[in-house]
Design an enzyme around this catalytic site. Sequence first.
Site, PDB file in Angstrom:
ATOM      1  N   LYS A  13       0.846  -1.219   0.000  1.00 45.95           N
ATOM      2  CA  LYS A  13       0.000   0.000   0.000  1.00 45.95           C
ATOM      3  C   LYS A  13       0.874   1.259   0.000  1.00 45.95           C
ATOM      4  O   LYS A  13       0.659   2.171  -0.792  1.00 45.95           O
ATOM      5  CB  LYS A  13      -0.930   0.020   1.232  1.00 45.95           C
ATOM      6  CG  LYS A  13      -1.831  -1.200   1.339  1.00 45.95           C
ATOM      7  CD  LYS A  13      -2.733  -1.139   2.551  1.00 45.95           C
ATOM      8  CE  LYS A  13      -2.047  -1.182   3.894  1.00 45.95           C
ATOM      9  NZ  LYS A  13      -1.295  -2.443   4.172  1.00 45.95           N
ATOM     10  N   ARG A  88      -9.816   0.718   8.445  1.00 47.93           N
ATOM     11  CA  ARG A  88      -9.291  -0.604   8.761  1.00 47.93           C
ATOM     12  C   ARG A  88     -10.338  -1.482   9.438  1.00 47.93           C
ATOM     13  O   ARG A  88     -10.032  -2.608   9.837  1.00 47.93           O
ATOM     14  CB  ARG A  88      -8.116  -0.444   9.701  1.00 47.93           C
ATOM     15  CG  ARG A  88      -6.871  -1.023   9.126  1.00 47.93           C
ATOM     16  CD  ARG A  88      -5.745  -0.479   9.928  1.00 47.93           C
ATOM     17  NE  ARG A  88      -4.608  -1.293   9.796  1.00 47.93           N
ATOM     18  CZ  ARG A  88      -3.478  -0.868   9.222  1.00 47.93           C
ATOM     19  NH1 ARG A  88      -3.382   0.321   8.720  1.00 47.93           N
ATOM     20  NH2 ARG A  88      -2.461  -1.662   9.172  1.00 47.93           N
ATOM     21  N   ARG A 127      11.959  -5.630   5.147  1.00 50.83           N
ATOM     22  CA  ARG A 127      11.676  -4.206   4.890  1.00 50.83           C
ATOM     23  C   ARG A 127      12.567  -3.261   5.701  1.00 50.83           C
ATOM     24  O   ARG A 127      12.824  -3.479   6.883  1.00 50.83           O
ATOM     25  CB  ARG A 127      10.209  -3.916   5.216  1.00 50.83           C
ATOM     26  CG  ARG A 127       9.898  -2.430   5.134  1.00 50.83           C
ATOM     27  CD  ARG A 127       8.455  -2.148   5.059  1.00 50.83           C
ATOM     28  NE  ARG A 127       7.745  -2.577   6.251  1.00 50.83           N
ATOM     29  CZ  ARG A 127       6.441  -2.403   6.407  1.00 50.83           C
ATOM     30  NH1 ARG A 127       5.734  -1.847   5.452  1.00 50.83           N
ATOM     31  NH2 ARG A 127       5.855  -2.815   7.512  1.00 50.83           N
ATOM     32  N   ARG A 160      11.172  -1.454  11.203  1.00 47.68           N
ATOM     33  CA  ARG A 160      10.084  -1.158  12.136  1.00 47.68           C
ATOM     34  C   ARG A 160      10.009  -2.230  13.217  1.00 47.68           C
ATOM     35  O   ARG A 160      10.067  -3.425  12.913  1.00 47.68           O
ATOM     36  CB  ARG A 160       8.749  -1.112  11.373  1.00 47.68           C
ATOM     37  CG  ARG A 160       8.491   0.241  10.770  1.00 47.68           C
ATOM     38  CD  ARG A 160       7.297   0.294   9.862  1.00 47.68           C
ATOM     39  NE  ARG A 160       6.096  -0.411  10.278  1.00 47.68           N
ATOM     40  CZ  ARG A 160       4.982  -0.431   9.552  1.00 47.68           C
ATOM     41  NH1 ARG A 160       4.917   0.215   8.401  1.00 47.68           N
ATOM     42  NH2 ARG A 160       3.928  -1.096   9.959  1.00 47.68           N
ATOM     43  N   ARG A 171      -0.438  -8.866  13.453  1.00 49.99           N
ATOM     44  CA  ARG A 171      -1.001  -7.890  12.502  1.00 49.99           C
ATOM     45  C   ARG A 171      -1.797  -8.608  11.409  1.00 49.99           C
ATOM     46  O   ARG A 171      -2.862  -8.134  10.985  1.00 49.99           O
ATOM     47  CB  ARG A 171       0.125  -7.054  11.887  1.00 49.99           C
ATOM     48  CG  ARG A 171       0.695  -6.036  12.864  1.00 49.99           C
ATOM     49  CD  ARG A 171       2.046  -5.524  12.427  1.00 49.99           C
ATOM     50  NE  ARG A 171       2.005  -4.845  11.149  1.00 49.99           N
ATOM     51  CZ  ARG A 171       3.078  -4.681  10.362  1.00 49.99           C
ATOM     52  NH1 ARG A 171       4.249  -5.137  10.731  1.00 49.99           N
ATOM     53  NH2 ARG A 171       2.944  -4.049   9.235  1.00 49.99           N
TER      54      ARG A 171
HETATM   55  P1  AP5 Z   1       4.870  -1.594   1.880  1.00 52.92           P
HETATM   56  O1  AP5 Z   1       4.554  -0.761   0.694  1.00 52.92           O
HETATM   57  O2  AP5 Z   1       5.601  -0.966   3.003  1.00 52.92           O
HETATM   58  O3  AP5 Z   1       3.549  -2.358   2.382  1.00 52.92           O
HETATM   59  P2  AP5 Z   1       2.275  -1.834   3.159  1.00 52.92           P
HETATM   60  O4  AP5 Z   1       1.090  -2.505   2.574  1.00 52.92           O
HETATM   61  O5  AP5 Z   1       2.276  -0.349   3.195  1.00 52.92           O
HETATM   62  O6  AP5 Z   1       2.592  -2.486   4.556  1.00 52.92           O
HETATM   63  P3  AP5 Z   1       2.516  -1.898   6.031  1.00 52.92           P
HETATM   64  O7  AP5 Z   1       3.192  -2.940   6.888  1.00 52.92           O
HETATM   65  O8  AP5 Z   1       3.066  -0.508   6.105  1.00 52.92           O
HETATM   66  O9  AP5 Z   1       1.041  -1.894   6.281  1.00 52.92           O
HETATM   67  P4  AP5 Z   1       0.346  -1.958   7.597  1.00 52.92           P
HETATM   68  O10 AP5 Z   1      -1.016  -1.713   7.107  1.00 52.92           O
HETATM   69  O11 AP5 Z   1       0.510  -3.150   8.436  1.00 52.92           O
HETATM   70  O12 AP5 Z   1       1.108  -0.844   8.466  1.00 52.92           O
HETATM   71  P5  AP5 Z   1       0.720   0.613   8.861  1.00 52.92           P
HETATM   72  O13 AP5 Z   1       1.937   1.409   8.922  1.00 52.92           O
HETATM   73  O14 AP5 Z   1      -0.426   1.108   8.050  1.00 52.92           O
HETATM   74  O15 AP5 Z   1       5.707  -2.856   1.350  1.00 52.92           O
HETATM   75  C1  AP5 Z   1       6.190  -3.832   2.247  1.00 52.92           C
HETATM   76  C2  AP5 Z   1       7.584  -4.317   1.766  1.00 52.92           C
HETATM   77  O16 AP5 Z   1       7.412  -5.006   0.519  1.00 52.92           O
HETATM   78  C3  AP5 Z   1       8.582  -3.180   1.483  1.00 52.92           C
HETATM   79  O17 AP5 Z   1       9.849  -3.627   1.864  1.00 52.92           O
HETATM   80  C4  AP5 Z   1       8.506  -2.976  -0.024  1.00 52.92           C
HETATM   81  O18 AP5 Z   1       9.738  -2.492  -0.554  1.00 52.92           O
HETATM   82  C5  AP5 Z   1       8.198  -4.401  -0.516  1.00 52.92           C
HETATM   83  N1  AP5 Z   1       7.364  -4.428  -1.727  1.00 52.92           N
HETATM   84  C6  AP5 Z   1       6.338  -3.605  -2.032  1.00 52.92           C
HETATM   85  N2  AP5 Z   1       5.806  -3.958  -3.216  1.00 52.92           N
HETATM   86  C7  AP5 Z   1       6.507  -5.043  -3.654  1.00 52.92           C
HETATM   87  C8  AP5 Z   1       6.418  -5.860  -4.816  1.00 52.92           C
HETATM   88  N3  AP5 Z   1       5.508  -5.646  -5.772  1.00 52.92           N
HETATM   89  N4  AP5 Z   1       7.285  -6.889  -4.937  1.00 52.92           N
HETATM   90  C9  AP5 Z   1       8.212  -7.118  -3.972  1.00 52.92           C
HETATM   91  N5  AP5 Z   1       8.354  -6.369  -2.854  1.00 52.92           N
HETATM   92  C10 AP5 Z   1       7.509  -5.337  -2.709  1.00 52.92           C
HETATM   93  O19 AP5 Z   1       0.125   0.399  10.348  1.00 52.92           O
HETATM   94  C11 AP5 Z   1       0.973   0.087  11.420  1.00 52.92           C
HETATM   95  C12 AP5 Z   1       0.166   0.069  12.707  1.00 52.92           C
HETATM   96  O20 AP5 Z   1      -0.441   1.355  12.926  1.00 52.92           O
HETATM   97  C13 AP5 Z   1      -1.012  -0.922  12.749  1.00 52.92           C
HETATM   98  O21 AP5 Z   1      -0.596  -2.214  13.102  1.00 52.92           O
HETATM   99  C14 AP5 Z   1      -1.914  -0.258  13.802  1.00 52.92           C
HETATM  100  O22 AP5 Z   1      -1.429  -0.508  15.096  1.00 52.92           O
HETATM  101  C15 AP5 Z   1      -1.742   1.233  13.502  1.00 52.92           C
HETATM  102  N6  AP5 Z   1      -2.737   1.704  12.526  1.00 52.92           N
HETATM  103  C16 AP5 Z   1      -2.505   2.151  11.263  1.00 52.92           C
HETATM  104  N7  AP5 Z   1      -3.664   2.492  10.659  1.00 52.92           N
HETATM  105  C17 AP5 Z   1      -4.651   2.261  11.569  1.00 52.92           C
HETATM  106  C18 AP5 Z   1      -6.068   2.389  11.524  1.00 52.92           C
HETATM  107  N8  AP5 Z   1      -6.706   2.833  10.426  1.00 52.92           N
HETATM  108  N9  AP5 Z   1      -6.761   2.048  12.628  1.00 52.92           N
HETATM  109  C19 AP5 Z   1      -6.135   1.628  13.758  1.00 52.92           C
HETATM  110  N10 AP5 Z   1      -4.800   1.441  13.839  1.00 52.92           N
HETATM  111  C20 AP5 Z   1      -4.053   1.762  12.761  1.00 52.92           C
END
Ligand code: AP5
Length: 216
Positions: A13, A88, A127, A160, A171
């Site tokens: 994402k 979410r 990552r 992270r 997660r």
């Molecule tokens: P990346 O693009 O970083 O993936 P992502 O989908 O953004 O993954 P996240 O782990 O950031 O999502 P998340 O939803 O768990 O975390 P968030 O920060 O929102 O890609 C991942 C890796 O793959 C990278 O190394 C990239 O280079 C690689 N990659 C990408 N595309 C690729 C491809 N095509 N091929 C190969 N490799 C590839 O949330 C963190 C925490 O915040 C949550 O756990 C929660 O506690 C809190 N939080 C966030 N939003 C909310 C909400 N709405 N409500 C409540 N709590 C929330």
Amino acid sequence: MYIILLGAPGAGKGTQAVTLARELKLVHVATGDLFRQALEQQTELGLQAKEYMEKGVLVPDEITIQMVLERILMPDCDGGAILDGFPRNVNQARALDERLARQSRAIDRVIYIKVAREELISRLGGRWICRQCQAPYHEVNSPPKVAGKCDRCGGELYQRPDDMPETVEKRLEVYFEETALLIDYYTRAGKLVEVAGEGDVAEVSARIVAAVRHAG
Ligand code: AP5
């Protein structure tokens, strides 16, 4: 135009939101980044979010919804935004729909980036993130040109804490129990498009741009 990028942790994402925001000239709003920035600045919001993020569970809705709605009602989001990591759960989705409707606005398209579980685990395990601009890298799939440094801003790269294996498991569990219900929610609203999230980053970007552009 308001676009939601929906998908499991590690689906890409954040990676795809950067490209899409540039392509469509929209603001990228990432809930996880907002929480991490708040934590970096040691604000009350950041400290509140920390305890939940460390456990891999969702930050409570009363904190998250207010933070995101305030952000997307700022003037730079008047032309729309790409929402990454929000909503979410169904409660957050309803709050978002209600708030946008009050401004005679609505979500235009939800892109569901689908990636197999084993691939998600491998992506999160490798990552690295830029401390300054939050750009994501992967030690095998998309390494930085200089180890430990961001290609874009020269910032320091770090792993992270919630990418440790036990927290990733939690997660993913939370995603399948709470967030995956949104696939049905937005399918019923006629807004969801599923995009295969595996393959080259550029290939996935092309699929997403096509899915948004052909949105009817
Ligand atoms: P990346 O693009 O970083 O993936 P992502 O989908 O953004 O993954 P996240 O782990 O950031 O999502 P998340 O939803 O768990 O975390 P968030 O920060 O929102 O890609 C991942 C890796 O793959 C990278 O190394 C990239 O280079 C690689 N990659 C990408 N595309 C690729 C491809 N095509 N091929 C190969 N490799 C590839 O949330 C963190 C925490 O915040 C949550 O756990 C929660 O506690 C809190 N939080 C966030 N939003 C909310 C909400 N709405 N409500 C409540 N709590 C929330």
